[in-house]
Design an enzyme around this catalytic site. Structure first.
Site, short mmCIF file in Angstrom:
data_model
loop_
_atom_site.label_atom_id
_atom_site.label_comp_id
_atom_site.label_asym_id
_atom_site.label_seq_id
_atom_site.Cartn_x
_atom_site.Cartn_y
_atom_site.Cartn_z
N HIS A 100 42.78 52.86 -8.10
CA HIS A 100 42.44 53.54 -9.56
C HIS A 100 43.96 54.20 -9.87
O HIS A 100 44.40 54.41 -9.10
CB HIS A 100 41.54 54.49 -9.26
CG HIS A 100 39.81 54.08 -9.11
ND1 HIS A 100 39.77 54.14 -7.74
CD2 HIS A 100 39.00 53.93 -9.64
CE1 HIS A 100 38.51 53.85 -7.52
NE2 HIS A 100 38.05 53.56 -8.75
N ASP A 103 44.46 57.46 -8.29
CA ASP A 103 44.71 57.47 -6.92
C ASP A 103 46.36 57.61 -6.61
O ASP A 103 46.58 58.29 -5.78
CB ASP A 103 44.09 56.12 -6.13
CG ASP A 103 42.68 56.05 -6.31
OD1 ASP A 103 42.02 57.02 -6.46
OD2 ASP A 103 42.40 54.90 -6.50
#
Length: 437
Positions: A100, A103
């Site tokens: 993501h 992240d």
């Protein structure tokens, strides 16, 4: 750069007799099965969020793992996290990773600041991709953690939230293309509702489809040639989620004309939360042409939420890889370990042992699934069970030659029908015999 996992060497294949906890027993990357290397069959991927970010927290307690990677500065920590991620993948022999946007780089005070941070870290990831010969399997945007998405992203009642979500997706697509990803995933964690009393369902569904169309148009305009995926997910965290299971998502995609660009990313634990088996969701995707990618994990059958455990269930792995082989293998998808070590498994070695357990489980599943196909008894039984549809009245029905009156006339003349046995127990015993060798 100092090692982040100094006590672990590169993990090697030592065979099923090995007692070494830091060795593969069944996963032999270069071994050829059914014409392809094991590594090509499974395309294992590391999940950036669980592996590099999750600290073992749950609703009752803080984390048990420290993942600041040696710095309290968020950007320095993000850079170190990238170095650690590639060291881990290199030692495990994993070729792919999934991420993501949030992240890989911390969110800033504005979208512009967040994007600038992503540019910096993605430049580093691009360098590390080349150095370690790693690839992105798929990217996505985190449209569920920030409080702005409390009521959804694409399905938000506030148009400004929709616009913000579109901005994040645009950047995540830019990153996916930049890093060579062949997939982009929509996971609608907040795309649903708690009560119909405050919900315009028709508008929300229209808007979700509208956002996905916009993403496809933009992705294709910047050269993204891979697959867009939807990951079916029921109940958690939203009570009524619009992407409940494979059948629901397939109907949505077809209704809104998205079926040409989208396939499914099936997760094992999500299947069981929806009241299905993992194999059921994969079979439905395969038979309808929506098979795309897999999030490999398992849930705890005694718990009603998404526990995201590393997969160790041999039967699930066998039935999964049976479907993958029958589908002709992965194209743009793969096996992403959307899994985390248990909260009490809190050492650096534990994450390696967790991946080894998961990869060995699917490697064994691949071996057994291929043996089942070579054995042929399952295929033969199914073929014979449905043989009536290849001749006589069955073939005429399939070919559209008969109307209701003709079928009724046939049934009146036929009398009663004898139903053959499905022989479920016999077929399950075949699976057991192949597993036992």
């Amino acid at each position: 750069m100092a090692e982040f996992y100094p006590g672990v060497s590169k993990i090697k294949y030592e065979g099923s007799k090995s007692k070494n906890p830091l060795a593969y027993k069944y996963y032999n990357a270069d071994e050829v099965i059914a014409g392809k290397k094991m590594s090509e069959h499974m395309k294992f991927a590391m999940s950036y969020w669980h592996t590099m970010v999750a600290e073992g927290s749950d609703m009752f307690g803080v984390g048990t793992l420290k993942k600041d990677y040696g710095s309290s500065d968020p950007m320095e920590s993000a850079r170190n996290k990238a170095y650690a991620a590639f060291e881990l993948m290199d030692k495990l022999g994993i070729e792919y990773y999934c991420f993501h946007d949030r992240d890989i780089a911390p969110e800033g005070a504005s979208l512009a600041e967040s994007n600038a941070r992503l540019d910096e870290i993605s430049d580093l990831l691009l360098e590390l991709n080349k150095k370690y010969d790693k690839k992105v399997l798929w990217g996505t945007a985190n449209l569920f953690s920030n409080p702005r998405f409390a009521h959804g992203a694409g399905t938000a009642p506030n148009a400004d939230v929709f616009a913000f979500a579109a901005g994040q997706i645009k950047k995540a697509l830019d990153l996916t293309v930049k890093l060579g990803g062949t997939g982009y995933v929509f996971w609608g964690g907040r795309e649903g509702y708690e009560t119909l009393l405050n919900t315009n369902m028709g508008l929300e569904l229209d808007n979700l489809a509208r956002l996905m169309h916009l993403a496809v148009d933009y992705g294709r305009s910047i050269g993204f040639k891979g697959d867009f995926f939807v990951e079916p997910k029921p109940k958690e965290p939203t009570k009524h989620q619009y992407d409940f299971d494979s059948a629901t998502v397939i109907g949505f995609l077809r209704h809104y004309g998205l079926d040409k660009d989208f396939k499914l990313n099936i997760e094992a634990n999500h299947a069981t939360l929806a009241g299905h088996t993992f194999a059921h969701e994969l079979r439905l995707a395969r038979d309808t042409g929506f098979f795309g990618s897999i999030d490999a994990n398992q849930g705890d059958m005694l718990l009603g939420w998404d526990t995201d455990q590393f997969p160790t269930n041999i039967y699930d792995a066998v039935y999964c890889m049976y479907e993958v082989l029958k589908a002709g293998g992965f194209t743009n998808g793969g096996l992403n370990f959307d899994a985390k070590a248990r909260r009490a498994s809190n050492t650096r070695e534990d994450i390696f042992m967790s991946y080894i357990a998961g990869m060995d489980t699917f490697a064994l599943g691949l071996r057994i699934a291929q043996k089942l196909i070579e054995d042929g008894r399952l295929d033969t039984f199914v073929e014979e069970r449905y043989a009536s549809w290849t001749k006589g009245i069955g073939k005429d029905i399939v070919d559209g030659k008969l109307d209701m009156k003709a079928l009724s006339d046939y049934a009146v003349k036929m009398g009663d029908v004898e139903v053959d046995s499905g022989r479920q127990e016999y077929l399950e015993s075949i699976v057991n015999s192949v597993i036992a060798g």
